[in-house]
Design a protein around this motif. Structure first.
Motif, PDB file in Angstrom:
ATOM      1  N   LYS A  91      38.367  40.419  29.697  1.00 61.92           N
ATOM      2  CA  LYS A  91      37.139  40.656  29.957  1.00 61.92           C
ATOM      3  C   LYS A  91      36.113  39.490  30.100  1.00 61.92           C
ATOM      4  O   LYS A  91      35.313  39.460  30.911  1.00 61.92           O
ATOM      5  CB  LYS A  91      36.673  41.474  28.533  1.00 61.92           C
ATOM      6  CG  LYS A  91      36.860  42.854  28.682  1.00 61.92           C
ATOM      7  CD  LYS A  91      36.701  43.707  27.281  1.00 61.92           C
ATOM      8  CE  LYS A  91      37.067  44.975  27.040  1.00 61.92           C
ATOM      9  NZ  LYS A  91      36.354  45.737  25.739  1.00 61.92           N
ATOM     10  N   GLN A 113      31.264  37.002  31.858  1.00 63.99           N
ATOM     11  CA  GLN A 113      31.742  38.349  32.142  1.00 63.99           C
ATOM     12  C   GLN A 113      32.797  38.214  33.238  1.00 63.99           C
ATOM     13  O   GLN A 113      32.281  37.608  34.357  1.00 63.99           O
ATOM     14  CB  GLN A 113      30.952  39.456  32.115  1.00 63.99           C
ATOM     15  CG  GLN A 113      31.404  40.621  32.375  1.00 63.99           C
ATOM     16  CD  GLN A 113      31.745  41.389  31.063  1.00 63.99           C
ATOM     17  OE1 GLN A 113      31.459  40.962  29.991  1.00 63.99           O
ATOM     18  NE2 GLN A 113      32.822  42.131  30.949  1.00 63.99           N
ATOM     19  N   GLY A 114      33.918  38.897  33.076  1.00 67.38           N
ATOM     20  CA  GLY A 114      34.820  38.900  34.508  1.00 67.38           C
ATOM     21  C   GLY A 114      35.410  37.514  34.733  1.00 67.38           C
ATOM     22  O   GLY A 114      35.901  36.658  34.002  1.00 67.38           O
ATOM     23  N   GLY A 115      36.229  37.437  35.910  1.00 69.54           N
ATOM     24  CA  GLY A 115      37.057  36.336  36.354  1.00 69.54           C
ATOM     25  C   GLY A 115      38.325  36.756  36.124  1.00 69.54           C
ATOM     26  O   GLY A 115      39.110  37.889  35.752  1.00 69.54           O
ATOM     27  N   THR A 116      39.281  35.618  36.040  1.00 71.99           N
ATOM     28  CA  THR A 116      40.751  35.469  35.898  1.00 71.99           C
ATOM     29  C   THR A 116      40.961  34.355  35.472  1.00 71.99           C
ATOM     30  O   THR A 116      40.250  33.371  35.355  1.00 71.99           O
ATOM     31  CB  THR A 116      41.644  35.818  37.300  1.00 71.99           C
ATOM     32  OG1 THR A 116      41.448  34.758  38.045  1.00 71.99           O
ATOM     33  CG2 THR A 116      41.123  37.055  38.076  1.00 71.99           C
ATOM     34  N   MET A 163      34.552  41.142  44.253  1.00 71.64           N
ATOM     35  CA  MET A 163      33.169  40.929  43.611  1.00 71.64           C
ATOM     36  C   MET A 163      32.488  42.406  43.314  1.00 71.64           C
ATOM     37  O   MET A 163      32.672  43.074  43.980  1.00 71.64           O
ATOM     38  CB  MET A 163      32.394  40.196  44.443  1.00 71.64           C
ATOM     39  CG  MET A 163      30.933  39.641  43.846  1.00 71.64           C
ATOM     40  SD  MET A 163      30.111  38.567  44.743  1.00 71.64           S
ATOM     41  CE  MET A 163      29.309  39.732  46.098  1.00 71.64           C
ATOM     42  N   GLN A 166      29.383  43.160  37.829  1.00 74.83           N
ATOM     43  CA  GLN A 166      29.729  42.427  36.365  1.00 74.83           C
ATOM     44  C   GLN A 166      30.155  41.102  36.709  1.00 74.83           C
ATOM     45  O   GLN A 166      29.844  40.191  35.812  1.00 74.83           O
ATOM     46  CB  GLN A 166      30.782  43.181  35.674  1.00 74.83           C
ATOM     47  CG  GLN A 166      29.893  44.592  35.097  1.00 74.83           C
ATOM     48  CD  GLN A 166      31.271  45.091  34.164  1.00 74.83           C
ATOM     49  OE1 GLN A 166      32.556  45.023  34.502  1.00 74.83           O
ATOM     50  NE2 GLN A 166      30.506  45.939  33.123  1.00 74.83           N
ATOM     51  N   ASN A 167      30.904  40.657  37.775  1.00 78.91           N
ATOM     52  CA  ASN A 167      31.380  39.111  37.898  1.00 78.91           C
ATOM     53  C   ASN A 167      30.730  38.786  38.987  1.00 78.91           C
ATOM     54  O   ASN A 167      31.268  37.693  39.619  1.00 78.91           O
ATOM     55  CB  ASN A 167      33.147  39.373  38.219  1.00 78.91           C
ATOM     56  CG  ASN A 167      33.209  40.179  39.355  1.00 78.91           C
ATOM     57  OD1 ASN A 167      32.655  40.144  40.375  1.00 78.91           O
ATOM     58  ND2 ASN A 167      34.404  40.639  39.593  1.00 78.91           N
ATOM     59  N   LYS A 168      29.597  39.048  39.453  1.00 85.97           N
ATOM     60  CA  LYS A 168      28.726  38.209  40.437  1.00 85.97           C
ATOM     61  C   LYS A 168      28.557  36.835  40.283  1.00 85.97           C
ATOM     62  O   LYS A 168      28.689  35.987  41.046  1.00 85.97           O
ATOM     63  CB  LYS A 168      27.214  39.005  40.734  1.00 85.97           C
ATOM     64  CG  LYS A 168      26.727  38.360  41.752  1.00 85.97           C
ATOM     65  CD  LYS A 168      25.479  39.024  41.837  1.00 85.97           C
ATOM     66  CE  LYS A 168      24.688  38.613  43.196  1.00 85.97           C
ATOM     67  NZ  LYS A 168      23.108  39.268  43.145  1.00 85.97           N
ATOM     68  N   ILE A 170      30.485  34.946  38.424  1.00 82.79           N
ATOM     69  CA  ILE A 170      31.843  34.235  38.632  1.00 82.79           C
ATOM     70  C   ILE A 170      32.066  33.855  40.271  1.00 82.79           C
ATOM     71  O   ILE A 170      32.195  32.740  40.624  1.00 82.79           O
ATOM     72  CB  ILE A 170      33.118  35.033  38.391  1.00 82.79           C
ATOM     73  CG1 ILE A 170      32.907  35.449  36.924  1.00 82.79           C
ATOM     74  CG2 ILE A 170      34.238  34.303  38.911  1.00 82.79           C
ATOM     75  CD1 ILE A 170      33.171  34.301  36.078  1.00 82.79           C
TER      76      ILE A 170
END
Length: 209
Positions: A91, A113-116, A163, A166-168, A170
């Motif tokens: 998360k 929030q988000g990513g890897t 994209m 939530q992960n914008k 990132i």
């Protein structure tokens, strides 16, 4: 081009041993409680297997002190250097950089929030490159991510993440990092692979394994 693992040690699995392909290793660890690791050379794999998992890594994934044999074969990490690492729990993503010799944190970003994990490792590398250039520093940089090293060489992320709202943020960070890589000369900085299998967890590790 990033180096690939050629040998795999299975300390715990269906049939413990050293395997020369991921397919063989996978067949020994899939579906069972397993402890295994990939290595670039047969010498590293044989040393790791002979020591056993607990002695080689110690408790909680931390490696024990280097033996004279390990030092002779692999050397020690450079003390006057900076290590970077990232963490992602499915998360939230974050990353940080520390001085290896003193274990002093010099920067931290997130969690966001988000990513890897690969994205975090990539952003951490670009961050330390920009940080050193801004502060007129030139220390060797350690990362335990071959993927991040290859992305920096390519000057772009190769993430397969899509994209969304939530992960914008990132993806904004990725775009900014790619722009920095393409607009700056960073050839004077040495990026090195941290030998986790020999030296234990990288000093910038978040310790959540």
């Amino acid at each position: 081009m990033a180096k690939k693992n050629k040998f795999y040690v299975v300390w715990q699995g269906k049939n413990p041993g050293i395997y020369s392909s991921w397919a063989e290793c996978k067949s020994q660890v899939e579906g069972v409680a397993a402890k295994y690791m990939g290595f670039e050379t047969k010498a590293e794999a044989e040393l790791a297997f002979s020591k056993g998992y607990e002695e080689f890594y110690g408790k909680k994934g931390k490696k024990t002190e280097l033996t004279p044999e390990q030092i002779a074969l692999h050397g020690k990490p450079i003390g006057l250097s900076i290590a970077v690492d990232a963490a992602f729990n499915g998360k939230l993503m974050e990353y940080q950089g520390v001085f290896v010799e003193t274990n002093t944190k010099i920067f931290h970003f997130g969690p966001v929030q988000g990513g890897t994990n690969n994205i975090g490792e990539f952003l951490a590398l670009v961050h330390v490159l920009a940080y050193q250039k801004q502060h007129k520093m030139n220390y060797p940089i350690y990362t335990d991510s071959k993927t991040a090293m290859s992305w920096v060489r390519l000057k772009r992320s190769k993430t397969e993440l899509t994209m969304n709202q939530q992960n914008k943020k990132i993806f904004e960070l990725i775009t900014r990092a790619e722009k920095w890589l393409n607009n700056n000369d960073y050839s004077m900085y040495k990026i090195l692979k941290w030998k986790t299998e020999i030296w234990g967890e990288i000093p910038a590790d978040f310790g959540r394994k």
